[in-house]
Design an enzyme around this catalytic site. Structure first.
Site, PDB file in Angstrom:
ATOM      1  CD  GLU A 129      16.351  25.418  84.556  1.00  0.00           C
ATOM      2  OE1 GLU A 129      17.525  25.183  84.869  1.00  0.00           O
ATOM      3  OE2 GLU A 129      15.388  24.751  84.985  1.00  0.00           O
ATOM      4  CG  ASN A 170       9.843  26.103  81.975  1.00  0.00           C
ATOM      5  OD1 ASN A 170       8.911  26.700  82.508  1.00  0.00           O
ATOM      6  ND2 ASN A 170      10.467  25.077  82.533  1.00  0.00           N
ATOM      7  CG  HIS A 206      11.258  24.874  91.306  1.00  0.00           C
ATOM      8  ND1 HIS A 206      10.588  23.705  91.557  1.00  0.00           N
ATOM      9  CD2 HIS A 206      11.618  24.817  90.002  1.00  0.00           C
ATOM     10  CE1 HIS A 206      10.562  22.955  90.470  1.00  0.00           C
ATOM     11  NE2 HIS A 206      11.175  23.617  89.498  1.00  0.00           N
ATOM     12  CD  GLU A 236       9.999  23.101  86.032  1.00  0.00           C
ATOM     13  OE1 GLU A 236      10.819  22.962  86.947  1.00  0.00           O
ATOM     14  OE2 GLU A 236      10.337  23.083  84.827  1.00  0.00           O
ATOM     15  CG  ASP A 238       8.692  22.634  93.951  1.00  0.00           C
ATOM     16  OD1 ASP A 238       9.176  21.659  93.344  1.00  0.00           O
ATOM     17  OD2 ASP A 238       9.239  23.759  93.978  1.00  0.00           O
TER      18      ASP A 238
HETATM   19  O1  G3I Z   1      15.145   6.839  87.089  1.00  0.00           O
HETATM   20  C1  G3I Z   1      16.517   6.801  87.480  1.00  0.00           C
HETATM   21  C2  G3I Z   1      16.761   5.592  88.375  1.00  0.00           C
HETATM   22  O2  G3I Z   1      16.547   4.417  87.617  1.00  0.00           O
HETATM   23  C3  G3I Z   1      18.203   5.644  88.897  1.00  0.00           C
HETATM   24  O3  G3I Z   1      18.382   4.573  89.816  1.00  0.00           O
HETATM   25  C4  G3I Z   1      18.419   6.978  89.607  1.00  0.00           C
HETATM   26  C5  G3I Z   1      19.821   7.108  90.159  1.00  0.00           C
HETATM   27  O4  G3I Z   1      20.692   7.360  89.090  1.00  0.00           O
HETATM   28  O5  G3I Z   1      18.217   8.049  88.671  1.00  0.00           O
HETATM   29  C6  G3I Z   1      16.856   8.061  88.251  1.00  0.00           C
HETATM   30  O6  G3I Z   1      16.682   9.139  87.367  1.00  0.00           O
HETATM   31  C7  G3I Z   1      16.726  10.390  88.044  1.00  0.00           C
HETATM   32  C8  G3I Z   1      15.430  11.133  87.707  1.00  0.00           C
HETATM   33  O7  G3I Z   1      15.457  12.449  88.251  1.00  0.00           O
HETATM   34  C9  G3I Z   1      14.202  10.399  88.265  1.00  0.00           C
HETATM   35  O8  G3I Z   1      14.239  10.431  89.675  1.00  0.00           O
HETATM   36  C10 G3I Z   1      17.906  11.160  87.481  1.00  0.00           C
HETATM   37  O9  G3I Z   1      19.092  10.549  87.952  1.00  0.00           O
HETATM   38  C11 G3I Z   1      17.848  12.588  88.002  1.00  0.00           C
HETATM   39  O10 G3I Z   1      18.848  13.360  87.346  1.00  0.00           O
HETATM   40  C12 G3I Z   1      16.498  13.206  87.651  1.00  0.00           C
HETATM   41  O11 G3I Z   1      16.474  14.518  88.217  1.00  0.00           O
HETATM   42  C13 G3I Z   1      15.494  15.380  87.636  1.00  0.00           C
HETATM   43  C14 G3I Z   1      16.168  16.737  87.332  1.00  0.00           C
HETATM   44  O12 G3I Z   1      15.192  17.652  86.833  1.00  0.00           O
HETATM   45  C15 G3I Z   1      17.270  16.592  86.286  1.00  0.00           C
HETATM   46  O13 G3I Z   1      16.687  16.174  85.080  1.00  0.00           O
HETATM   47  C16 G3I Z   1      14.368  15.591  88.653  1.00  0.00           C
HETATM   48  O14 G3I Z   1      13.653  14.365  88.817  1.00  0.00           O
HETATM   49  C17 G3I Z   1      13.412  16.671  88.133  1.00  0.00           C
HETATM   50  O15 G3I Z   1      12.458  16.982  89.145  1.00  0.00           O
HETATM   51  C18 G3I Z   1      14.184  17.947  87.810  1.00  0.00           C
HETATM   52  O16 G3I Z   1      13.275  18.842  87.264  1.00  0.00           O
HETATM   53  C19 G3I Z   1      13.836  20.108  86.833  1.00  0.00           C
HETATM   54  C20 G3I Z   1      13.129  20.508  85.541  1.00  0.00           C
HETATM   55  O17 G3I Z   1      13.322  19.513  84.566  1.00  0.00           O
HETATM   56  C21 G3I Z   1      13.629  21.869  85.064  1.00  0.00           C
HETATM   57  N1  G3I Z   1      13.449  22.887  86.119  1.00  0.00           N
HETATM   58  C22 G3I Z   1      14.117  22.529  87.380  1.00  0.00           C
HETATM   59  C23 G3I Z   1      13.556  21.200  87.891  1.00  0.00           C
HETATM   60  C24 G3I Z   1      14.179  20.845  89.223  1.00  0.00           C
HETATM   61  O18 G3I Z   1      15.551  20.656  89.075  1.00  0.00           O
END
Ligand code: G3I
Length: 315
Positions: A129, A170, A206, A236, A238
């Site tokens: 991105e 990506n 997405h 990715e 969905d």
């Molecule tokens: O694992 C921790 C947990 O221990 C904690 O309690 C909780 C609350 O703070 O956070 C958890 O981690 C989160 C993680 O997802 C797992 O659920 C992070 O805060 C959260 O920021 C993270 O979000 C991810 C997001 O990218 C940002 O990195 C999403 O899961 C993930 O699906 C999303 O994926 C992105 C791709 O990398 C890039 N393209 C877009 C896509 C969707 O945004």
């Protein structure tokens, strides 16, 4: 039969992202994962905030667990993602580094991770991105500190660390015909001319049942990338169904239609090599309130799953 079995005959990589915490707890999750898929993308564990939390400390524990799990089940692994602007730790953003220092930090970050997984990760989302929808550079931390050349440097550094890995750019909203996909095409065409090592583009895709993808434009975009000898991975996928829509049965048929259309589009393109969804069960989606995936919260297959099976079953 299974998606994995059928995909093998089509020489297609079919997979899902792996969110680090749920899989270790649920038998059903693991059972479906290695029955149905031959490829995984590490959803979060390799992101800088998790894997490189302090300047001199790399934390490979979560990602090693997932990479080893995948190879134990003969699954290929996509590494995600070496350079992004989200979730940068404060030791990076508040470091007040010079351009040269930032380049050294990014080079070390990339090469430590890529060499750690050399031979275990077959493809990397090197840069994620980097552009706005209008095709201009996102003014992110790396752009501000290093300049636009951070993108090509990242690809060169990753290639130095693992010359056998496939290196992808990506993005989202980059699958059709628009300013962003044109900018990406121009960038890759320039990279190819100058021998910058890049092998593929990731279409995140997405999407939602009320955002039907423009299949003709996607095919055309895949074709022009094929002419540059560039692979495409759907990375990715969905397909969101909102609460209101979810009340109607046809919503799930519409969702199945979109999954199926995109699989058909990938299968009919010479250079579309992977069909990866961003999770497979609504129980563990980043969009949990939109039921976007092919299995429901109780691991029951949805019409979209059956649609993929039907399409892969056709000769
Ligand atoms: O694992 C921790 C947990 O221990 C904690 O309690 C909780 C609350 O703070 O956070 C958890 O981690 C989160 C993680 O997802 C797992 O659920 C992070 O805060 C959260 O920021 C993270 O979000 C991810 C997001 O990218 C940002 O990195 C999403 O899961 C993930 O699906 C999303 O994926 C992105 C791709 O990398 C890039 N393209 C877009 C896509 C969707 O945004």
């Amino acid at each position: 039969t299974s998606l994995r079995e059928l995909a093998k005959k089509k020489n297609l990589l079919i997979g899902t992202s792996l969110r680090h915490w749920p899989f270790t707890r649920e038998h059903k999750y693991r059972e479906i994962l290695y029955r149905e898929f031959n490829t995984i993308t590490i959803e979060n564990a390799m992101k800088i905030e998790n894997i490189h939390p302090q300047p001199d400390h790399y934390n490979f524990s979560e990602s090693d667990l997932l990479v080893d799990f995948a190879s134990d089940h003969q699954m290929k692994v996509r590494g995600h993602t070496l350079v992004w602007d989200k979730g940068l730790p404060t030791w990076i953003t508040e470091g007040k580094y010079s351009k040269e220092e930032t380049k050294r930090i990014l080079k070390e970050h990339i090469q430590m991770i890529v060499s750690h997984y050399k031979g275990k990760v077959f493809a990397w989302d090197v840069v994620n991105e980097a552009f706005h929808d209008d095709g201009t550079y996102r003014d992110n931390f790396w752009f501000r500190s290093i300049g636009p050349e951070y993108i090509e440097l990242a690809f060169r550094w990753a290639h130095e660390a693992d010359p056998d890995a496939l290196l992808f750019y990506n993005d989202y909203n980059n699958e059709g015909s628009n300013a962003k996909s044109d900018t990406i095409y121009q960038m890759i065409s320039d990279f190819k001319k100058r021998g910058v090592p890049i092998h593929g583009v990731g279409f995140q895709l997405h999407t939602a049942i009320d955002q039907k993808p423009d299949l003709k434009a996607i095919s055309k975009n895949m074709k022009r990338l094929a002419d540059l000898n560039i692979q495409v991975h759907i990375t990715e996928l969905d397909v969101k169904v909102n609460k209101k829509q979810a009340a109607t049965k046809e919503a799930w048929d519409q969702q199945a239609e979109i999954y199926g259309d995109l699989l058909k589009t990938c299968l009919s393109a010479s250079n579309c090599k992977a069909f990866i969804m961003w999770g497979f069960t609504d129980r563990h989606s980043w969009l949990e309130e939109y039921s976007p995936l092919i299995f429901d919260k109780n691991y029951n297959p949805k019409p979209a799953y059956q649609k993929l099976i039907d399409i892969l079953s056709q000769s």
